[in-house]
Scaffold this motif. Structure first.
Motif, PDB file in Angstrom:
ATOM      1  N   THR A  72       0.836  -1.198   0.000  1.00 16.65           N
ATOM      2  CA  THR A  72       0.000   0.000   0.000  1.00 16.65           C
ATOM      3  C   THR A  72       0.871   1.248   0.000  1.00 16.65           C
ATOM      4  O   THR A  72       0.629   2.196  -0.764  1.00 16.65           O
ATOM      5  N   TRP A  73       1.874   1.271   0.843  1.00 21.62           N
ATOM      6  CA  TRP A  73       2.793   2.409   0.927  1.00 21.62           C
ATOM      7  C   TRP A  73       3.496   2.645  -0.413  1.00 21.62           C
ATOM      8  O   TRP A  73       3.713   3.781  -0.817  1.00 21.62           O
ATOM      9  N   SER A  74       3.800   1.549  -1.099  1.00 17.81           N
ATOM     10  CA  SER A  74       4.603   1.640  -2.325  1.00 17.81           C
ATOM     11  C   SER A  74       3.793   2.038  -3.550  1.00 17.81           C
ATOM     12  O   SER A  74       4.334   2.675  -4.463  1.00 17.81           O
ATOM     13  N   ILE A  75       2.519   1.680  -3.601  1.00 18.67           N
ATOM     14  CA  ILE A  75       1.757   1.972  -4.824  1.00 18.67           C
ATOM     15  C   ILE A  75       0.745   3.097  -4.637  1.00 18.67           C
ATOM     16  O   ILE A  75       0.279   3.675  -5.627  1.00 18.67           O
ATOM     17  N   CYS A  76       0.396   3.418  -3.385  1.00 16.26           N
ATOM     18  CA  CYS A  76      -0.647   4.418  -3.138  1.00 16.26           C
ATOM     19  C   CYS A  76      -0.084   5.642  -2.419  1.00 16.26           C
ATOM     20  O   CYS A  76       0.596   5.502  -1.397  1.00 16.26           O
ATOM     21  N   ASN A  77      -0.386   6.816  -2.940  1.00 16.25           N
ATOM     22  CA  ASN A  77      -0.242   8.010  -2.130  1.00 16.25           C
ATOM     23  C   ASN A  77      -1.383   8.033  -1.117  1.00 16.25           C
ATOM     24  O   ASN A  77      -2.361   7.288  -1.250  1.00 16.25           O
ATOM     25  N   GLU A  78      -1.263   8.862  -0.105  1.00 22.97           N
ATOM     26  CA  GLU A  78      -2.321   8.923   0.901  1.00 22.97           C
ATOM     27  C   GLU A  78      -3.667   9.230   0.245  1.00 22.97           C
ATOM     28  O   GLU A  78      -3.780  10.163  -0.552  1.00 22.97           O
ATOM     29  N   GLY A  79      -4.659   8.412   0.570  1.00 22.82           N
ATOM     30  CA  GLY A  79      -6.003   8.608   0.044  1.00 22.82           C
ATOM     31  C   GLY A  79      -6.280   7.890  -1.257  1.00 22.82           C
ATOM     32  O   GLY A  79      -7.431   7.846  -1.694  1.00 22.82           O
ATOM     33  N   GLU A  80      -5.253   7.311  -1.882  1.00 23.04           N
ATOM     34  CA  GLU A  80      -5.479   6.524  -3.104  1.00 23.04           C
ATOM     35  C   GLU A  80      -5.901   5.112  -2.727  1.00 23.04           C
ATOM     36  O   GLU A  80      -5.555   4.606  -1.657  1.00 23.04           O
ATOM     37  N   GLY A  81      -6.645   4.467  -3.637  1.00 20.36           N
ATOM     38  CA  GLY A  81      -7.358   3.273  -3.242  1.00 20.36           C
ATOM     39  C   GLY A  81      -6.937   1.965  -3.872  1.00 20.36           C
ATOM     40  O   GLY A  81      -6.308   1.914  -4.928  1.00 20.36           O
ATOM     41  N   ILE A  82      -7.347   0.898  -3.189  1.00 16.59           N
ATOM     42  CA  ILE A  82      -7.228  -0.472  -3.677  1.00 16.59           C
ATOM     43  C   ILE A  82      -8.616  -1.085  -3.633  1.00 16.59           C
ATOM     44  O   ILE A  82      -9.302  -1.034  -2.608  1.00 16.59           O
ATOM     45  N   LEU A  83      -9.050  -1.661  -4.750  1.00 15.11           N
ATOM     46  CA  LEU A  83     -10.374  -2.282  -4.858  1.00 15.11           C
ATOM     47  C   LEU A  83     -10.344  -3.699  -4.304  1.00 15.11           C
ATOM     48  O   LEU A  83      -9.444  -4.483  -4.624  1.00 15.11           O
ATOM     49  N   LEU A  84     -11.350  -4.039  -3.491  1.00 16.59           N
ATOM     50  CA  LEU A  84     -11.482  -5.393  -2.947  1.00 16.59           C
ATOM     51  C   LEU A  84     -12.936  -5.831  -3.002  1.00 16.59           C
ATOM     52  O   LEU A  84     -13.831  -5.092  -2.572  1.00 16.59           O
ATOM     53  N   PRO A  85     -13.203  -7.036  -3.535  1.00 21.56           N
ATOM     54  CA  PRO A  85     -14.584  -7.532  -3.602  1.00 21.56           C
ATOM     55  C   PRO A  85     -15.161  -7.784  -2.206  1.00 21.56           C
ATOM     56  O   PRO A  85     -14.452  -8.220  -1.299  1.00 21.56           O
ATOM     57  N   GLN A  86     -16.458  -7.509  -2.064  1.00 30.02           N
ATOM     58  CA  GLN A  86     -17.178  -7.825  -0.829  1.00 30.02           C
ATOM     59  C   GLN A  86     -17.875  -9.171  -0.957  1.00 30.02           C
ATOM     60  O   GLN A  86     -18.360  -9.508  -2.041  1.00 30.02           O
ATOM     61  N   PRO A  87     -17.912  -9.915   0.183  1.00 31.35           N
ATOM     62  CA  PRO A  87     -17.277  -9.657   1.467  1.00 31.35           C
ATOM     63  C   PRO A  87     -15.775  -9.888   1.378  1.00 31.35           C
ATOM     64  O   PRO A  87     -15.289 -10.488   0.423  1.00 31.35           O
ATOM     65  N   LEU A  88     -15.042  -9.435   2.399  1.00 27.15           N
ATOM     66  CA  LEU A  88     -13.586  -9.484   2.322  1.00 27.15           C
ATOM     67  C   LEU A  88     -12.966  -9.850   3.668  1.00 27.15           C
ATOM     68  O   LEU A  88     -13.631  -9.835   4.705  1.00 27.15           O
ATOM     69  N   TYR A  89     -11.700 -10.184   3.616  1.00 26.73           N
ATOM     70  CA  TYR A  89     -10.937 -10.517   4.822  1.00 26.73           C
ATOM     71  C   TYR A  89     -10.899  -9.305   5.756  1.00 26.73           C
ATOM     72  O   TYR A  89     -10.546  -8.199   5.345  1.00 26.73           O
ATOM     73  N   THR A  90     -11.255  -9.512   7.011  1.00 26.20           N
ATOM     74  CA  THR A  90     -11.374  -8.404   7.948  1.00 26.20           C
ATOM     75  C   THR A  90     -10.065  -7.633   8.131  1.00 26.20           C
ATOM     76  O   THR A  90     -10.080  -6.428   8.365  1.00 26.20           O
ATOM     77  N   GLY A  91      -8.934  -8.319   8.022  1.00 28.03           N
ATOM     78  CA  GLY A  91      -7.649  -7.663   8.248  1.00 28.03           C
ATOM     79  C   GLY A  91      -7.339  -6.552   7.268  1.00 28.03           C
ATOM     80  O   GLY A  91      -6.587  -5.620   7.597  1.00 28.03           O
ATOM     81  N   PHE A  92      -7.925  -6.616   6.068  1.00 29.56           N
ATOM     82  CA  PHE A  92      -7.657  -5.571   5.075  1.00 29.56           C
ATOM     83  C   PHE A  92      -8.115  -4.199   5.573  1.00 29.56           C
ATOM     84  O   PHE A  92      -7.535  -3.177   5.207  1.00 29.56           O
ATOM     85  N   THR A  93      -9.160  -4.182   6.391  1.00 30.25           N
ATOM     86  CA  THR A  93      -9.661  -2.901   6.891  1.00 30.25           C
ATOM     87  C   THR A  93      -8.655  -2.236   7.817  1.00 30.25           C
ATOM     88  O   THR A  93      -8.752  -1.031   8.090  1.00 30.25           O
ATOM     89  N   ASN A  94      -7.701  -3.008   8.309  1.00 23.10           N
ATOM     90  CA  ASN A  94      -6.619  -2.466   9.135  1.00 23.10           C
ATOM     91  C   ASN A  94      -5.334  -2.308   8.333  1.00 23.10           C
ATOM     92  O   ASN A  94      -4.637  -1.285   8.433  1.00 23.10           O
ATOM     93  N   ASP A  95      -5.011  -3.304   7.519  1.00 22.56           N
ATOM     94  CA  ASP A  95      -3.695  -3.368   6.871  1.00 22.56           C
ATOM     95  C   ASP A  95      -3.477  -2.266   5.847  1.00 22.56           C
ATOM     96  O   ASP A  95      -2.354  -1.780   5.671  1.00 22.56           O
ATOM     97  N   ILE A  96      -4.530  -1.876   5.133  1.00 20.38           N
ATOM     98  CA  ILE A  96      -4.389  -0.905   4.048  1.00 20.38           C
ATOM     99  C   ILE A  96      -4.380   0.547   4.543  1.00 20.38           C
ATOM    100  O   ILE A  96      -3.511   1.328   4.140  1.00 20.38           O
ATOM    101  N   PRO A  97      -5.300   0.944   5.428  1.00 19.39           N
ATOM    102  CA  PRO A  97      -5.340   2.369   5.783  1.00 19.39           C
ATOM    103  C   PRO A  97      -4.513   2.793   6.991  1.00 19.39           C
ATOM    104  O   PRO A  97      -4.114   3.960   7.085  1.00 19.39           O
ATOM    105  N   THR A  98      -4.236   1.888   7.923  1.00 21.43           N
ATOM    106  CA  THR A  98      -3.777   2.315   9.240  1.00 21.43           C
ATOM    107  C   THR A  98      -2.467   3.090   9.220  1.00 21.43           C
ATOM    108  O   THR A  98      -2.372   4.196   9.739  1.00 21.43           O
ATOM    109  N   ARG A  99      -1.434   2.532   8.627  1.00 20.53           N
ATOM    110  CA  ARG A  99      -0.142   3.216   8.623  1.00 20.53           C
ATOM    111  C   ARG A  99       0.146   3.887   7.289  1.00 20.53           C
ATOM    112  O   ARG A  99       0.604   5.035   7.241  1.00 20.53           O
TER     113      ARG A  99
END
Length: 425
Positions: free
Chosen positions: A95-122
């Protein structure tokens, strides 16, 4: 197919790191010739190993493992892998390498709960969920694996993000799927790759359950696992946009070891990720533990085979229990460690009320999420933890994920507590 330009592949911060000096290059070069009794001119060391990319031994072992079990069209090479302290860390690094702050990654629903932490938190990326709701608002979970539905829903999510001013940089697919426990077909994978190619997006394939695929006696024709690396990308997508994540946590029942592996043939992205892997540097002694397992082919054959048999047995135990108690669930699973269970009617008071009120977009959604919370707390009071679907961004309230890989006595005890809580609801 969108033109592939290096400046579009990375975030600004990653580009700055790639263009700067490689901090670890001198160390890695020096340690390419380590001291030994037969190489007395080599360098003796007690600390850093061969740098943060991962031990040469493990990268060779994981490459051989991929080549023998993921059926890559082109054999992988050790230098195409990076080792981190778990896949969670790798998702953050990507996420850090491909996204500037606020840029997104698409994920189909439903999804692995950890993504809600892993992508935005840091790294401050934006998780952009892809809805599979049909025109009438209904959700058919099998659409998640349908090629045409994927194209339609990804296009819709991408267009909406564009309207909202959120730039999309990649797509994350879990294959086998978490939490639905099924595998994507080659046709579905190709459809998503074509979508990524159209807009110049990274295709991130989380294949952490690759070896946790089992035989479902009720669905003998269930789609088998196929790695994205096994598909010919010619005329579909530039292979430099296709990346794979893997780890020891699931297939090797070792989530406490915190071992993740990332494969890419994109040298620019590899350098970007390497520039920050110092912060997820796995101890070499732990890396060597996994390497030793991966090098032992007879053990691997036995372990993976036994694990798949146990998965099939416990899946059957769980589904038979649910069938006996008239509890519905998502049918046709043949992979991973869990089952997606449908308790919508309990939230509706065991009535035949229209389930449309349970949609996450319903005006009544908050009321039913509160009921979902109360049901979860009741099970906790009974001594069993069951993940509620809203944590996986389920589009319908009332779905729960039950993990079935506990020891059999514990599984049966947990199921009885689950049923007791449901009957008291």
């Amino acid at each position: 197919m969108a033109e592939l330009r290096n400046q579009d592949l990375l975030s600004n911060r990653a580009r700055d790191n790639v263009e700067g000096d490689d901090h670890w290059a001198p160390l890695v070069n020096a340690l390419a010739s380590p001291y030994s009794p037969t190489n007395t001119d080599g360098i003796a060391h007690f600390t850093y190993g061969n740098g943060p990319q991962g031990s040469p031994r493990l990268r060779k072992a994981i490459s051989n493992f991929f080549n023998s079990r993921f059926a890559p069209l082109k054999p992988t090479q050790p230098d195409e892998f990076i080792i981190t302290a778990g896949v969670t860390a790798m998702i953050d690094h990507l996420t850090w390498s491909i996204c500037n702050e606020g840029e997104g990654i698409l994920l189909p629903q439903p999804l692995y709960t950890g993504f809600t932490n892993d992508i935005p938190t840091r790294s401050k990326g934006k998780l952009v969920p892809v809805s599979f709701a049909r025109e009438d608002g209904s959700v058919v979970l099998d659409d998640v694996f349908d090629p045409e539905a994927n194209l339609r829903c990804f296009e819709r999510a991408y267009a909406e993000s564009q309207r909202n001013g959120a730039k999309i940089k990649g797509v994350m697919i879990t294959n086998p799927h978490n939490p639905l426990g099924k595998c994507y077909s080659k046709e579905a994978i190709v459809a998503i790759m074509r979508f990524c190619a159209k807009y110049g997006l990274h295709y991130l394939s989380d294949e952490i359950y690759a070896m946790s695929v089992f035989k479902n006696e009720r669905y003998p024709d269930a789609t088998p696992f196929q790695s994205v690396l096994s598909i010919d990308t010619e005329g579909i997508i530039n292979p430099e946009l296709v990346h794979v994540l893997y780890g020891a946590a699931k297939d090797f029942c070792a989530n406490g070891l915190r071992l993740g592996a990332f494969h890419t043939r994109n040298e620019v992205l590899r350098k970007a990720v390497l520039s920050i892997t110092t912060f997820s540097w796995e101890a070499y002694i732990v890396q060597d533990m996994w390497a030793r397992i991966l090098e032992d082919t007879p053990f691997l054959d036995r372990f993976i085979g036994d694990n798949q048999k146990q998965l099939a047995s416990h899946y059957a135990l769980l589904t038979n229990f649910l069938d006996d108690n008239h509890i519905p669930y998502f049918q046709g699973g043949n992979a991973a460690l869990f089952l997606w269970v449908d308790l919508r009617r309990w939230l509706l008071g065991n009535s035949d009320a229209d389930t449309a009120v349970l949609r996450s977009t319903s005006p009544d959604a908050a009321k039913y999420k509160a009921k979902e919370d109360r049901l979860s707390k009741r099970w906790l009071e009974k001594g069993v933890m069951i993940a509620k679907g809203s944590r996986s961004l389920s589009e319908e309230i009332g779905w729960f994920r039950i993990v079935f890989t506990a020891e059999e006595k514990a599984l049966r005890t947990g199921l009885n507590r689950f049923l007791e809580g449901l009957r008291e609801w």
